[in-house]
Design a protein around this motif. Structure first.
Motif, PDB file in Angstrom:
ATOM      1  N   THR A 241       0.860  -1.257  -0.056  1.00  0.00           N
ATOM      2  CA  THR A 241      -0.115  -0.001  -0.065  1.00  0.00           C
ATOM      3  C   THR A 241       0.861   1.526   0.027  1.00  0.00           C
ATOM      4  O   THR A 241       0.061   2.094   0.197  1.00  0.00           O
ATOM      5  CB  THR A 241      -0.896   0.255   0.875  1.00  0.00           C
ATOM      6  OG1 THR A 241      -0.296  -0.275   2.173  1.00  0.00           O
ATOM      7  CG2 THR A 241      -2.017  -1.070   1.177  1.00  0.00           C
ATOM      8  N   ARG A 242       1.856   1.372   0.375  1.00  0.00           N
ATOM      9  CA  ARG A 242       3.465   2.402  -0.017  1.00  0.00           C
ATOM     10  C   ARG A 242       3.979   2.901  -0.940  1.00  0.00           C
ATOM     11  O   ARG A 242       4.411   1.429  -0.479  1.00  0.00           O
ATOM     12  CB  ARG A 242       3.594   2.214   1.485  1.00  0.00           C
ATOM     13  CG  ARG A 242       2.756   2.112   2.890  1.00  0.00           C
ATOM     14  CD  ARG A 242       1.996   4.042   2.903  1.00  0.00           C
ATOM     15  NE  ARG A 242       0.052   3.818   3.568  1.00  0.00           N
ATOM     16  CZ  ARG A 242       0.145   5.448   3.863  1.00  0.00           C
ATOM     17  NH1 ARG A 242       0.077   6.336   3.814  1.00  0.00           N
ATOM     18  NH2 ARG A 242      -1.410   5.167   4.007  1.00  0.00           N
ATOM     19  N   VAL A 243       4.218   2.969  -1.181  1.00  0.00           N
ATOM     20  CA  VAL A 243       5.585   3.459  -1.989  1.00  0.00           C
ATOM     21  C   VAL A 243       6.432   4.530  -2.377  1.00  0.00           C
ATOM     22  O   VAL A 243       6.111   5.176  -1.243  1.00  0.00           O
ATOM     23  CB  VAL A 243       4.826   4.037  -3.756  1.00  0.00           C
ATOM     24  CG1 VAL A 243       5.844   4.002  -4.622  1.00  0.00           C
ATOM     25  CG2 VAL A 243       3.824   2.760  -4.139  1.00  0.00           C
TER      26      VAL A 243
ATOM     27  N   THR B 237      19.036   0.165  -5.832  1.00  0.00           N
ATOM     28  CA  THR B 237      18.800   1.600  -4.346  1.00  0.00           C
ATOM     29  C   THR B 237      17.555   0.828  -3.860  1.00  0.00           C
ATOM     30  O   THR B 237      17.060   1.090  -2.624  1.00  0.00           O
ATOM     31  CB  THR B 237      18.426   2.786  -4.679  1.00  0.00           C
ATOM     32  OG1 THR B 237      17.804   3.321  -6.374  1.00  0.00           O
ATOM     33  CG2 THR B 237      19.484   3.580  -5.000  1.00  0.00           C
ATOM     34  N   ALA B 238      16.585   0.322  -5.481  1.00  0.00           N
ATOM     35  CA  ALA B 238      15.415  -0.256  -4.645  1.00  0.00           C
ATOM     36  C   ALA B 238      15.484  -1.774  -3.737  1.00  0.00           C
ATOM     37  O   ALA B 238      15.151  -1.458  -3.398  1.00  0.00           O
ATOM     38  CB  ALA B 238      14.144  -0.935  -6.028  1.00  0.00           C
ATOM     39  N   THR B 239      16.279  -2.543  -3.785  1.00  0.00           N
ATOM     40  CA  THR B 239      16.210  -3.207  -3.498  1.00  0.00           C
ATOM     41  C   THR B 239      17.299  -2.928  -1.622  1.00  0.00           C
ATOM     42  O   THR B 239      16.268  -3.011  -0.704  1.00  0.00           O
ATOM     43  CB  THR B 239      17.732  -4.698  -3.731  1.00  0.00           C
ATOM     44  OG1 THR B 239      18.926  -4.503  -3.984  1.00  0.00           O
ATOM     45  CG2 THR B 239      16.984  -5.044  -4.779  1.00  0.00           C
ATOM     46  N   GLU B 240      18.267  -2.086  -1.651  1.00  0.00           N
ATOM     47  CA  GLU B 240      18.964  -2.116  -0.565  1.00  0.00           C
ATOM     48  C   GLU B 240      17.614  -1.963   0.439  1.00  0.00           C
ATOM     49  O   GLU B 240      17.965  -1.032   1.654  1.00  0.00           O
ATOM     50  CB  GLU B 240      19.483  -0.452  -1.330  1.00  0.00           C
ATOM     51  CG  GLU B 240      20.829  -0.122   0.078  1.00  0.00           C
ATOM     52  CD  GLU B 240      22.214  -1.352   0.243  1.00  0.00           C
ATOM     53  OE1 GLU B 240      22.222  -1.654  -1.530  1.00  0.00           O
ATOM     54  OE2 GLU B 240      21.732  -0.964   1.236  1.00  0.00           O
ATOM     55  N   ILE B 241      16.466  -0.535   0.347  1.00  0.00           N
ATOM     56  CA  ILE B 241      15.653   0.253   0.653  1.00  0.00           C
ATOM     57  C   ILE B 241      14.997  -0.742   1.415  1.00  0.00           C
ATOM     58  O   ILE B 241      14.629  -0.613   2.338  1.00  0.00           O
ATOM     59  CB  ILE B 241      14.947   1.440   0.268  1.00  0.00           C
ATOM     60  CG1 ILE B 241      15.999   2.433  -0.323  1.00  0.00           C
ATOM     61  CG2 ILE B 241      13.109   1.688   0.327  1.00  0.00           C
ATOM     62  CD1 ILE B 241      15.004   3.501  -1.370  1.00  0.00           C
ATOM     63  N   ALA B 242      14.744  -2.354   0.480  1.00  0.00           N
ATOM     64  CA  ALA B 242      13.598  -2.630   0.935  1.00  0.00           C
ATOM     65  C   ALA B 242      15.125  -3.506   2.161  1.00  0.00           C
ATOM     66  O   ALA B 242      13.696  -4.093   3.151  1.00  0.00           O
ATOM     67  CB  ALA B 242      13.767  -4.057  -0.122  1.00  0.00           C
TER      68      ALA B 242
ATOM     69  N   ASP C 259       5.829  -9.501   1.569  1.00  0.00           N
ATOM     70  CA  ASP C 259       5.611  -7.839   2.460  1.00  0.00           C
ATOM     71  C   ASP C 259       6.441  -6.565   1.692  1.00  0.00           C
ATOM     72  O   ASP C 259       5.769  -5.579   1.708  1.00  0.00           O
ATOM     73  CB  ASP C 259       5.965  -8.132   3.806  1.00  0.00           C
ATOM     74  CG  ASP C 259       5.686  -9.696   4.313  1.00  0.00           C
ATOM     75  OD1 ASP C 259       4.863  -9.295   4.301  1.00  0.00           O
ATOM     76  OD2 ASP C 259       6.151 -10.684   4.002  1.00  0.00           O
ATOM     77  N   LEU C 260       7.402  -6.742   0.903  1.00  0.00           N
ATOM     78  CA  LEU C 260       8.366  -5.802   0.951  1.00  0.00           C
ATOM     79  C   LEU C 260       8.633  -6.030  -1.308  1.00  0.00           C
ATOM     80  O   LEU C 260       8.517  -7.353  -1.658  1.00  0.00           O
ATOM     81  CB  LEU C 260       9.568  -5.605   1.036  1.00  0.00           C
ATOM     82  CG  LEU C 260       9.255  -5.278   2.521  1.00  0.00           C
ATOM     83  CD1 LEU C 260      10.498  -5.497   2.896  1.00  0.00           C
ATOM     84  CD2 LEU C 260       9.412  -2.790   2.251  1.00  0.00           C
TER      85      LEU C 260
ATOM     86  N   LEU D 243       7.813  -1.079  -3.050  1.00  0.00           N
ATOM     87  CA  LEU D 243       6.612  -0.808  -2.126  1.00  0.00           C
ATOM     88  C   LEU D 243       6.550  -1.633  -0.811  1.00  0.00           C
ATOM     89  O   LEU D 243       7.277  -3.380  -0.214  1.00  0.00           O
ATOM     90  CB  LEU D 243       5.464  -2.232  -3.799  1.00  0.00           C
ATOM     91  CG  LEU D 243       5.053  -0.901  -4.509  1.00  0.00           C
ATOM     92  CD1 LEU D 243       5.945   0.016  -5.226  1.00  0.00           C
ATOM     93  CD2 LEU D 243       3.586  -1.303  -4.625  1.00  0.00           C
ATOM     94  N   ALA D 244       5.830  -1.231   0.068  1.00  0.00           N
ATOM     95  CA  ALA D 244       5.557  -2.207   1.721  1.00  0.00           C
ATOM     96  C   ALA D 244       3.976  -1.851   1.605  1.00  0.00           C
ATOM     97  O   ALA D 244       3.174  -1.602   1.141  1.00  0.00           O
ATOM     98  CB  ALA D 244       6.348  -1.249   2.729  1.00  0.00           C
ATOM     99  N   THR D 245       4.056  -3.313   2.930  1.00  0.00           N
ATOM    100  CA  THR D 245       2.603  -2.731   3.128  1.00  0.00           C
ATOM    101  C   THR D 245       2.267  -2.302   4.919  1.00  0.00           C
ATOM    102  O   THR D 245       3.237  -1.448   4.914  1.00  0.00           O
ATOM    103  CB  THR D 245       2.504  -4.594   4.316  1.00  0.00           C
ATOM    104  OG1 THR D 245       3.168  -4.049   5.239  1.00  0.00           O
ATOM    105  CG2 THR D 245       2.505  -6.190   3.486  1.00  0.00           C
ATOM    106  N   GLU D 246       1.494  -1.968   4.554  1.00  0.00           N
ATOM    107  CA  GLU D 246       0.742  -1.089   5.734  1.00  0.00           C
ATOM    108  C   GLU D 246       1.638  -1.840   6.950  1.00  0.00           C
ATOM    109  O   GLU D 246       1.695  -0.436   8.086  1.00  0.00           O
ATOM    110  CB  GLU D 246      -1.048  -1.325   5.687  1.00  0.00           C
ATOM    111  CG  GLU D 246      -1.394   0.214   6.103  1.00  0.00           C
ATOM    112  CD  GLU D 246      -0.999   1.536   5.566  1.00  0.00           C
ATOM    113  OE1 GLU D 246      -0.946   1.831   3.930  1.00  0.00           O
ATOM    114  OE2 GLU D 246      -1.129   2.794   5.765  1.00  0.00           O
ATOM    115  N   GLU D 247       0.936  -3.262   7.384  1.00  0.00           N
ATOM    116  CA  GLU D 247       1.684  -3.114   8.839  1.00  0.00           C
ATOM    117  C   GLU D 247       3.244  -2.833   8.497  1.00  0.00           C
ATOM    118  O   GLU D 247       3.523  -2.058   9.753  1.00  0.00           O
ATOM    119  CB  GLU D 247       1.823  -5.183   8.879  1.00  0.00           C
ATOM    120  CG  GLU D 247       2.107  -4.954  10.207  1.00  0.00           C
ATOM    121  CD  GLU D 247       2.221  -6.365   9.988  1.00  0.00           C
ATOM    122  OE1 GLU D 247       1.546  -7.195   8.912  1.00  0.00           O
ATOM    123  OE2 GLU D 247       3.164  -7.019  11.077  1.00  0.00           O
TER     124      GLU D 247
END
Ligand SMILES: Cc1ncc(COP(=O)(O)O)c(C=O)c1O
Length: 451
Positions: A110-112, A120-125, A280-281, A299-303
């Protein structure tokens, strides 16, 4: 001012540029192909030679080069504003794109969080997963599990989970140790098992490892269905489902890196859809802008998102950002690309092309004597060459077999890139059936000529 000549450009490239993943000693001996333009599924060099873009300009291009719809979106956005920061400000295209990505991505995400490269996308995850557990008070969950031969990018966190002895031994002291899970292909190809035996062995190993180490694991990260940079190593939906089920069972986060597989490459918008799983990510980049501009999203879940919410002075904030995060021009290109997916029914029109590709790969390409294995998911293909496929004797790296094959292809107007002795094909989704046939004809001839 007159345009610089090929000779000038070559001299200046050789004098000033350091190319990625390139042995520059070799490069400096060569006449480089210098790309000046793109047109549909072709790239065109400064001397006017056209090459069919058989690897989508490093797995990025989706709808062809200079697509009128994307060109217009980019130009219009440039005329409004090219960049403004997302630190403390919002911008229109990044808002619209986030909404669209959440609608398209596997449900529950739900969150971007934007950045600008696959790494960077994987580093952030990885950082989100790590901080999530720290914030939740489960501070022992400090490790990551990844697949043997994984590739998640070249920054240090990504390299920690995608460690390869050959490429990364220099950085060993800088890296965190990851728990490695053996995917089915290693059992099958290296240990000579059937597909069923290999799947069962990989599932059993994952079950055992995650049961033993779950308390210290923050997340498992995978490239679902196709380990691209490893050489297009495919695994089945069953394996992805098993990993999702085990991570749920042990309360470990599950990260799907769809940097390469995302945006139609496997025949569906995302590889996760084949397996009907929700991570989840979720990491996307490369094809997100249709291959136009650097942009990535995690992208991440609301949790996960809500674990970071707290009064300012508790400093639970995710302290991470890049200068060009959520760049409006890149986001405008991405929005236009998603509109083209819908307007041109790209995924529907892709299916006969995938069928044609499969038929040719399993037919005349597989019949070539030095083709040892062919892996395919949608338009992602790896053709493994071996000196003796029956005895599993590889070519000596000094023979540069893959490089020689792609040189033959280039002579015939097709641009592809090998990974060692594996010939990679990943054309734009917009490739026509006639162009696809031509690509396969040239690949067939190039392999036959060199081997
Ligand atoms: C699955 C996967 N993850 C991450 C990356 C890194 O992407 P980038 O080169 O944009 O950093 C790649 C690049 O090939 C990739 O295939």
């Amino acid at each position: 001012m007159s345009a610089p000549s090929y000779a000038d450009l070559k001299a200046w490239d050789h004098a000033y540029v350091w190319h990625p993943f390139t042995q520059m000693q070799d490069w400096l001996q060569e006449d480089p192909i210098i790309i000046a333009r793109g047109e549909g599924n072709y790239v065109i060099d400064v001397n006017g030679r056209r090459y069919l873009d058989g690897v989508s300009s490093l797995w990025c291009n989706v709808h062809g080069h200079t697509h009128p719809r994307l060109n217009r979106a980019v130009t219009e956005q440039v005329n409004r504003i090219s960049h403004s920061t997302m630190l403390g400000l919002a911008n229109i295209p990044s808002i619209l794109l986030a909404k669209k990505l959440v609608e398209l991505a596997p449900s529950g995400l739900t969150r971007v969080f934007y950045s600008d490269a696959g790494a960077t996308a994987t580093e952030i995850a990885l950082k989100l997963a790590f901080q999530y557990w720290q914030l939740r008070g489960e501070t022992r969950r400090t490790k990551f599990a990844s697949l043997v031969e994984a590739y998640h990018g070249d920054t240090l966190g990504a390299v920690s989970v995608g460690y390869s002895e050959l490429f990364h031994h220099f950085y060993r002291p800088l890296l965190a140790d990851a728990v490695r899970l053996t995917p089915p292909h290693v059992f099958r190809f290296v240990r000579g098992m059937s597909a069923e035996q290999a799947l069962a062995a990989a599932q059993a190993e994952a079950e055992h490892t995650l049961a033993r180490q779950h308390a210290e694991l923050a997340a498992v990260i995978i490239e679902p269905l196709m380990q691209g940079a490893a050489g297009m190593w495919a695994h089945s939906v069953e394996y992805v489902r098993t990993l999702r089920q085990l991570t749920r069972q042990h309360g470990i986060l599950f990260i799907c890196d769809e940097v390469a597989t995302g945006f139609g490459r496997t025949g569906k918008m995302f590889a996760c859809e084949h397996a009907a799983i929700n991570p989840d990510l979720f990491c996307v980049a490369k094809g997100i802008t249709g291959g136009y501009l650097p942009l990535a999203a995690t992208l991440a879940t609301e949790e996960i998102f809500s674990a970071f919410l707290a009064p300012y002075e508790e400093f639970k904030t995710f302290f991470h950002g890049h200068t060009y995060t959520g760049n409006p021009v890149a986001c405008a290109a991405a929005l236009a690309s998603l509109e083209v997916f819908a307007e041109e029914q790209v995924l529907e029109r892709l299916q006969p092309k995938i069928a044609l590709l499969t038929q040719r790969l399993q037919g005349d390409i597989a019949a070539l004597p030095h083709v040892a294995d062919i892996r395919q998911w949608g338009l992602m293909v790896g053709i493994e060459l071996m000196r003796d496929p029956d005895k599993k004797i590889a070519y000596d790296p000094a023979e540069k077999i893959g490089i020689r094959v792609i040189r033959e292809a280039r002579k015939r107007g097709v641009m592809i890139r090998p990974l060692g002795s594996i010939i990679i094909l990943m054309p734009p989704l917009s490739i026509t059936e006639a162009e696809l046939s031509h690509l396969l004809d040239v690949v067939h001839t190039a392999i036959r000529t060199v081997t």
